[in-house]
Write an enzyme that holds these catalytic residues in place. Structure first.
Site, PDB file in Angstrom:
ATOM      1  N   SER A 182       0.801  -1.220   0.000  1.00 22.29           N
ATOM      2  CA  SER A 182       0.000   0.000   0.000  1.00 22.29           C
ATOM      3  C   SER A 182       0.836   1.273   0.000  1.00 22.29           C
ATOM      4  CB  SER A 182      -0.930  -0.001   1.209  1.00 22.29           C
ATOM      5  OG  SER A 182      -0.184  -0.099   2.398  1.00 22.29           O
ATOM      6  N   HIS A 210      -5.300  -4.088  -2.041  1.00 21.54           N
ATOM      7  CA  HIS A 210      -5.092  -3.043  -3.050  1.00 21.54           C
ATOM      8  C   HIS A 210      -5.055  -3.621  -4.461  1.00 21.54           C
ATOM      9  CE1 HIS A 210      -4.549   0.681  -0.772  1.00 21.54           C
ATOM     10  NE2 HIS A 210      -4.013  -0.067   0.181  1.00 21.54           N
ATOM     11  N   LYS A 241     -12.195  -0.954  -0.561  1.00 19.95           N
ATOM     12  CA  LYS A 241     -11.357  -0.085  -1.389  1.00 19.95           C
ATOM     13  C   LYS A 241     -11.966   0.006  -2.789  1.00 19.95           C
ATOM     14  CE  LYS A 241      -7.338  -0.297   1.532  1.00 19.95           C
ATOM     15  NZ  LYS A 241      -6.569  -1.314   2.232  1.00 19.95           N
TER      16      LYS A 241
HETATM   17  C1  LIG Z   1      -6.659  -1.639   3.659  1.00 21.33           C
HETATM   18  C2  LIG Z   1      -6.059  -2.957   3.895  1.00 21.33           C
HETATM   19  C3  LIG Z   1      -6.677  -3.859   4.769  1.00 21.33           C
HETATM   20  C4  LIG Z   1      -7.886  -3.495   5.577  1.00 21.33           C
HETATM   21  O1  LIG Z   1      -9.060  -3.505   4.827  1.00 21.33           O
HETATM   22  P1  LIG Z   1     -10.379  -2.860   5.474  1.00 21.33           P
HETATM   23  O2  LIG Z   1     -11.487  -3.433   4.688  1.00 21.33           O
HETATM   24  O3  LIG Z   1     -10.229  -1.364   5.311  1.00 21.33           O
HETATM   25  O4  LIG Z   1     -10.397  -3.250   6.907  1.00 21.33           O
HETATM   26  C5  LIG Z   1      -6.125  -5.122   4.896  1.00 21.33           C
HETATM   27  N1  LIG Z   1      -5.009  -5.466   4.225  1.00 21.33           N
HETATM   28  C6  LIG Z   1      -4.371  -4.604   3.402  1.00 21.33           C
HETATM   29  C7  LIG Z   1      -3.145  -5.052   2.666  1.00 21.33           C
HETATM   30  C8  LIG Z   1      -4.869  -3.317   3.213  1.00 21.33           C
HETATM   31  O5  LIG Z   1      -4.244  -2.478   2.401  1.00 21.33           O
END
Ligand SMILES: *Cc1c(COP(=O)(O)O)cnc(C)c1O
Length: 399
Positions: A182, A210, A241
């Site tokens: 990320s 992502h 996301k």
């Molecule tokens: C954003 C993210 C999460 C968390 O996801 P949410 O649905 O916002 O709790 C988990 N793993 C990774 C790699 C992320 O980038």
């Protein structure tokens, strides 16, 4: 007189002194590619709204219809009375989409990771984890009480070294990695990771938070992107996301999903999604399957924006995805760049140490399929102006 939380006063003061105490900006209205934040209209390069689905008319309609037919809440955990027909249908849809036997939806990506590792591993086991894995993977691994060994970021030779080191000493081995990282936007070298893990008979888990909705055919993620169907045992991802709503999923063999139903603690002990969330997520997958236009625009915009920043002379790292770090190498400078961009109508979050290593402090931009060319032009222009003002770029750019 001190009170029992006095230490927090001290710690807060310390953060303020370091310039590391940040208050969240506040969005007025919807999460759109151009939106109002703290009372100012800005080009939004801070959200994970890759496909501009968060405020998509079809998702909104699906959510409204679900409220009208099924209500506002589920009022139970999945294992008691909180499994609604729509939950099951979404999970079947997800499994088809991911080409796996089954899938389960958790409340978030975070709880998916927190709930999965501990459901399958215990203290006799070992986890081999990329150094830059997401916080929720790290927490999930810690909750399992397995031994955790870290390999150098995206370094398959180092992964092999760690696997050799742990060979024969533990009951089971899990290799776990983010699909897309990320902060830097680089893609895990999954084919080589899979090969190394297979040679050791290890379980392989990928977190595509992502990557789902971004990479692979119709946004199926890194496993599809690399043609590794059937070789990655546990695919985790988020529905929060690119998918635009809220939630997390685990996709994999039937037996894995069956056991997550029995042992996944967030599944057993935390209330399931409201109908509106489930319906909107389902609609997002329908859109992905019907039409590649959003995905194509996301990648078009990504190329255009990266080319613009590169031409100005910025260091934009090694990203091969829409995540675009603009590396300035100092926490205060990153925050200053972010603040000045905001004043110029571009919302782009600053990221400092310790979220990223010293020397690689940055602002991070994520374009969306919903940005128009003029939005990106405005952002690139502002980056140029502010970059020269703050001496990140030479004051006169080469002609
Ligand atoms: C954003 C993210 C999460 C968390 O996801 P949410 O649905 O916002 O709790 C988990 N793993 C990774 C790699 C992320 O980038």
């Amino acid at each position: 007189m001190t009170h029992p939380l006095q230490f927090l006063e001290d710690e807060r003061a310390e953060l303020v002194a370091q310039g590391a105490f940040r208050l969240a900006r506040v969005l007025d209205g919807a999460q759109d590619p151009v939106c109002r934040v703290d009372g100012r209209e800005v080009v939004n390069l801070s959200s994970n709204n890759y496909l501009a689905l968060a405020n998509h008319p079809r998702l909104r309609d699906a959510a409204i219809r679900a409220v009208e037919t099924c209500g506002a809440g589920s009022a139970s955990v999945r294992t008691i009375a909180g499994t609604m027909a729509a939950h099951v249908e979404l999970e079947q849809h997800l499994a088809r989409f991911k080409h796996t036997e089954a899938a389960v939806v958790f409340q978030s990506g975070f709880t998916s990771n927190a709930g999965t590792v501990g459901a399958i591993l215990g203290k006799e086991d070992v986890i081999v984890s990329d150094a830059l894995n997401h916080a929720s993977i790290i927490d999930g691994c810690r909750l399992s009480r397995a031994t955790i060994k870290v390999y150098k970021h995206a370094d398959v030779a180092d992964l092999r070294r760690v696997l050799d080191e742990v060979r024969g000493q533990y009951r089971r081995t899990l290799v776990v990695t983010d699909g897309v990282f990320s902060m830097d936007g680089d893609v895990a070298p999954l084919p080589d990771i899979v090969e190394a893990a297979e040679a050791h008979g290890a379980i392989i888990m990928v977190d595509d938070a992502h990557a789902s909705g971004v990479l692979g055919h119709q946004g199926r993620g890194t496993v599809d992107h690399f043609g590794l169907h059937g070789r990655v045992h546990i695919q985790v991802g988020t529905l929060s996301k690119a998918i635009g709503v809220l939630g997390g999923y685990v996709a994999g063999p039937r037996v894995l999903i069956d056991m997550l139903h029995q042992r996944g603690r967030p599944f057993l002990f935390s209330t399931s999604h409201p109908p509106a969330v489930t319906a909107a997520v389902r609609e997002a997958f329908r859109i992905l399957e019907e039409d590649d236009a959003l995905l194509a625009r996301l990648w078009d915009n990504t190329r255009y924006f990266k080319d613009g920043l590169k031409a100005l002379g910025f260091d934009i790292g090694v990203s091969t995805t829409p995540i675009t770090p603009v590396i300035v190498g100092d926490t205060r400078l990153a925050m200053r760049l972010s603040d000045r961009l905001f004043e110029e109508g571009v919302f782009c979050v600053g990221i400092g140490f310790p979220t990223v290593p010293r020397g690689s402090e940055r602002v991070r931009a994520i374009v969306s399929a919903g940005h128009a060319r003029r939005d990106l032009d405005k952002a690139i222009e502002a980056f140029g102006r502010v970059g020269r003002e703050l001496d990140i770029l030479p004051s006169v750019t080469r002609a």
